[in-house]
Design an enzyme around this catalytic site. Structure first.
Site, PDB file in Angstrom:
ATOM      1  N   ASP A   1       0.876  -1.174   0.000  1.00 47.78           N
ATOM      2  CA  ASP A   1       0.000   0.000   0.000  1.00 47.78           C
ATOM      3  C   ASP A   1       0.906   1.213   0.000  1.00 47.78           C
ATOM      4  O   ASP A   1       1.824   1.330   0.815  1.00 47.78           O
ATOM      5  CB  ASP A   1      -0.947   0.027   1.195  1.00 47.78           C
ATOM      6  CG  ASP A   1      -2.099   0.989   0.926  1.00 47.78           C
ATOM      7  OD1 ASP A   1      -2.907   0.705   0.017  1.00 47.78           O
ATOM      8  OD2 ASP A   1      -2.169   2.052   1.576  1.00 47.78           O
TER       9      ASP A   1
ATOM     10  N   PHE B   1       5.055   4.627 -13.569  1.00 48.09           N
ATOM     11  CA  PHE B   1       3.591   4.650 -13.568  1.00 48.09           C
ATOM     12  C   PHE B   1       3.121   5.700 -12.571  1.00 48.09           C
ATOM     13  O   PHE B   1       3.925   6.351 -11.897  1.00 48.09           O
ATOM     14  CB  PHE B   1       3.026   3.258 -13.206  1.00 48.09           C
ATOM     15  CG  PHE B   1       3.312   2.838 -11.784  1.00 48.09           C
ATOM     16  CD1 PHE B   1       4.544   2.309 -11.440  1.00 48.09           C
ATOM     17  CD2 PHE B   1       2.351   2.979 -10.772  1.00 48.09           C
ATOM     18  CE1 PHE B   1       4.827   1.926 -10.129  1.00 48.09           C
ATOM     19  CE2 PHE B   1       2.611   2.594  -9.463  1.00 48.09           C
ATOM     20  CZ  PHE B   1       3.855   2.066  -9.146  1.00 48.09           C
ATOM     21  N   GLY B   2       1.806   5.836 -12.466  1.00 47.79           N
ATOM     22  CA  GLY B   2       1.214   6.703 -11.446  1.00 47.79           C
ATOM     23  C   GLY B   2       1.724   8.137 -11.493  1.00 47.79           C
ATOM     24  O   GLY B   2       1.769   8.771 -12.537  1.00 47.79           O
ATOM     25  N   TYR B   3       2.125   8.637 -10.325  1.00 49.43           N
ATOM     26  CA  TYR B   3       2.557  10.037 -10.198  1.00 49.43           C
ATOM     27  C   TYR B   3       4.027  10.238 -10.595  1.00 49.43           C
ATOM     28  O   TYR B   3       4.569  11.330 -10.406  1.00 49.43           O
ATOM     29  CB  TYR B   3       2.374  10.494  -8.747  1.00 49.43           C
ATOM     30  CG  TYR B   3       0.940  10.477  -8.244  1.00 49.43           C
ATOM     31  CD1 TYR B   3       0.116  11.605  -8.371  1.00 49.43           C
ATOM     32  CD2 TYR B   3       0.389   9.345  -7.633  1.00 49.43           C
ATOM     33  CE1 TYR B   3      -1.181  11.603  -7.896  1.00 49.43           C
ATOM     34  CE2 TYR B   3      -0.913   9.325  -7.159  1.00 49.43           C
ATOM     35  CZ  TYR B   3      -1.699  10.457  -7.296  1.00 49.43           C
ATOM     36  OH  TYR B   3      -3.000  10.444  -6.828  1.00 49.43           O
TER      37      TYR B   3
HETATM   38  P1  ITT Z   1      -3.603  -2.271  -5.263  1.00 47.79           P
HETATM   39  O1  ITT Z   1      -4.283  -1.775  -4.008  1.00 47.79           O
HETATM   40  O2  ITT Z   1      -4.403  -3.282  -6.007  1.00 47.79           O
HETATM   41  O3  ITT Z   1      -2.197  -2.727  -5.000  1.00 47.79           O
HETATM   42  P2  ITT Z   1      -3.725   0.524  -6.051  1.00 47.79           P
HETATM   43  O4  ITT Z   1      -3.279   1.285  -7.254  1.00 47.79           O
HETATM   44  O5  ITT Z   1      -5.145   0.734  -5.578  1.00 47.79           O
HETATM   45  O6  ITT Z   1      -3.450  -1.035  -6.305  1.00 47.79           O
HETATM   46  P3  ITT Z   1      -2.759   1.782  -3.640  1.00 47.79           P
HETATM   47  O7  ITT Z   1      -4.081   1.785  -2.979  1.00 47.79           O
HETATM   48  O8  ITT Z   1      -1.560   1.389  -2.816  1.00 47.79           O
HETATM   49  O9  ITT Z   1      -2.719   0.810  -4.894  1.00 47.79           O
HETATM   50  O10 ITT Z   1      -2.535   3.207  -4.283  1.00 47.79           O
HETATM   51  C1  ITT Z   1      -1.284   3.652  -4.636  1.00 47.79           C
HETATM   52  C2  ITT Z   1      -1.407   4.935  -5.430  1.00 47.79           C
HETATM   53  O11 ITT Z   1      -0.179   5.655  -5.352  1.00 47.79           O
HETATM   54  C3  ITT Z   1      -1.681   4.661  -6.907  1.00 47.79           C
HETATM   55  O12 ITT Z   1      -2.475   5.700  -7.432  1.00 47.79           O
HETATM   56  C4  ITT Z   1      -0.312   4.700  -7.531  1.00 47.79           C
HETATM   57  O13 ITT Z   1      -0.326   5.138  -8.850  1.00 47.79           O
HETATM   58  C5  ITT Z   1       0.444   5.662  -6.607  1.00 47.79           C
HETATM   59  N1  ITT Z   1       1.822   5.155  -6.475  1.00 47.79           N
HETATM   60  C6  ITT Z   1       2.275   4.212  -5.608  1.00 47.79           C
HETATM   61  N2  ITT Z   1       3.564   3.940  -5.834  1.00 47.79           N
HETATM   62  C7  ITT Z   1       3.931   4.719  -6.861  1.00 47.79           C
HETATM   63  C8  ITT Z   1       5.125   4.878  -7.585  1.00 47.79           C
HETATM   64  O14 ITT Z   1       6.203   4.147  -7.328  1.00 47.79           O
HETATM   65  N3  ITT Z   1       5.137   5.762  -8.586  1.00 47.79           N
HETATM   66  C9  ITT Z   1       4.048   6.484  -8.886  1.00 47.79           C
HETATM   67  N4  ITT Z   1       2.874   6.374  -8.288  1.00 47.79           N
HETATM   68  C10 ITT Z   1       2.805   5.500  -7.276  1.00 47.79           C
END
Ligand code: ITT
Length: 194
Positions: free
Chosen positions: A68, A147-149
């Protein structure tokens, strides 16, 4: 026979990174079925990581690992934090919202947090760790990796965003990398025979 470890995530970006950390171990990694969704009702990253690992492990009767993670932005009083995934409907939309909320704020300090938990087949927690990576939020995205941010998260020591780093570099400095650095030696010593 190889021990099975279920990777309890639905996030493909995370999954790739987690698989990479675990490749050298003598474990057979399995994916969590899509239909098995866990509600994240915890108030901290650690609580949510434990919840996901525990519930997936118990539902599948296998060892499970969960992550998480999220972004805490100082000027937004720690938001989006544990709600980082729920901050928008796509990576692009989440970044747009973050940049909008920050506007021209001068304080761009932020940190990524990652909690990892490993649960036994009965749902009890065997291991948990946390890793933190400090950085800053840029005014516009840079880079195409990750990915993500990642495109807006700038690490001053490397003078790069996570999205400009190679996977190897991100692995060595990121919140997830730091969590795994602590976790891996413990994982190697774990008795999967439980
Ligand atoms: P799971 O719960 O199924 O693992 P999730 O995407 O819902 O997937 P989280 O609740 O842990 O996972 O949310 C993590 C958020 O933070 C998600 O929007 C990711 O894109 C972001 N995030 C986490 N680690 C990151 C990283 O290394 N680089 C960029 N964004 C990240």
């Amino acid at each position: 026979m190889k021990k099975i470890l279920v990777v309890a995530t639905s996030n493909p970006g995370k999954l790739l990174e987690i698989q990479d950390y675990l490749t050298d171990l003598d474990l057979e990694l399995q994916l969590k079925p899509d239909e098995l969704e866990i509600e994240e009702t915890g108030e901290t990253f650690s609580e949510n990581a434990c919840l996901k690992a525990s519930q997936v492990a118990a539902a599948m009767g296998q060892w499970a690992i969960a992550d998480d993670s999220g972004l805490e932005v100082e000027a937004l009083e720690g938001a989006p934090g544990i709600y980082s995934a729920r901050y928008g409907h796509s990576d692009r939309n989440r970044i747009e919202r973050l940049l909008f909320e920050l506007g021209n704020e001068l304080n761009r300090e932020a940190r990524f947090v990652c909690a990892i938990a490993i649960a036994r087949p009965d749902g009890s927690i065997a291991l948990q760790t946390e890793g933190i990576c400090p950085g800053e939020i840029l005014h516009s995205p840079r880079g195409n990796n990750g990915f993500g941010y990642d495109p807006v998260f700038y690490v001053p020591e490397q003078q790069m965003t996570f999205a400009e780093m190679t996977p190897e570099l991100k692995k060595s400095v990121s919140h997830r990398g730091k969590a795994f650095q602590v976790l891996l030696p413990k994982l190697q010593k774990l008795d999967f025979g439980f």
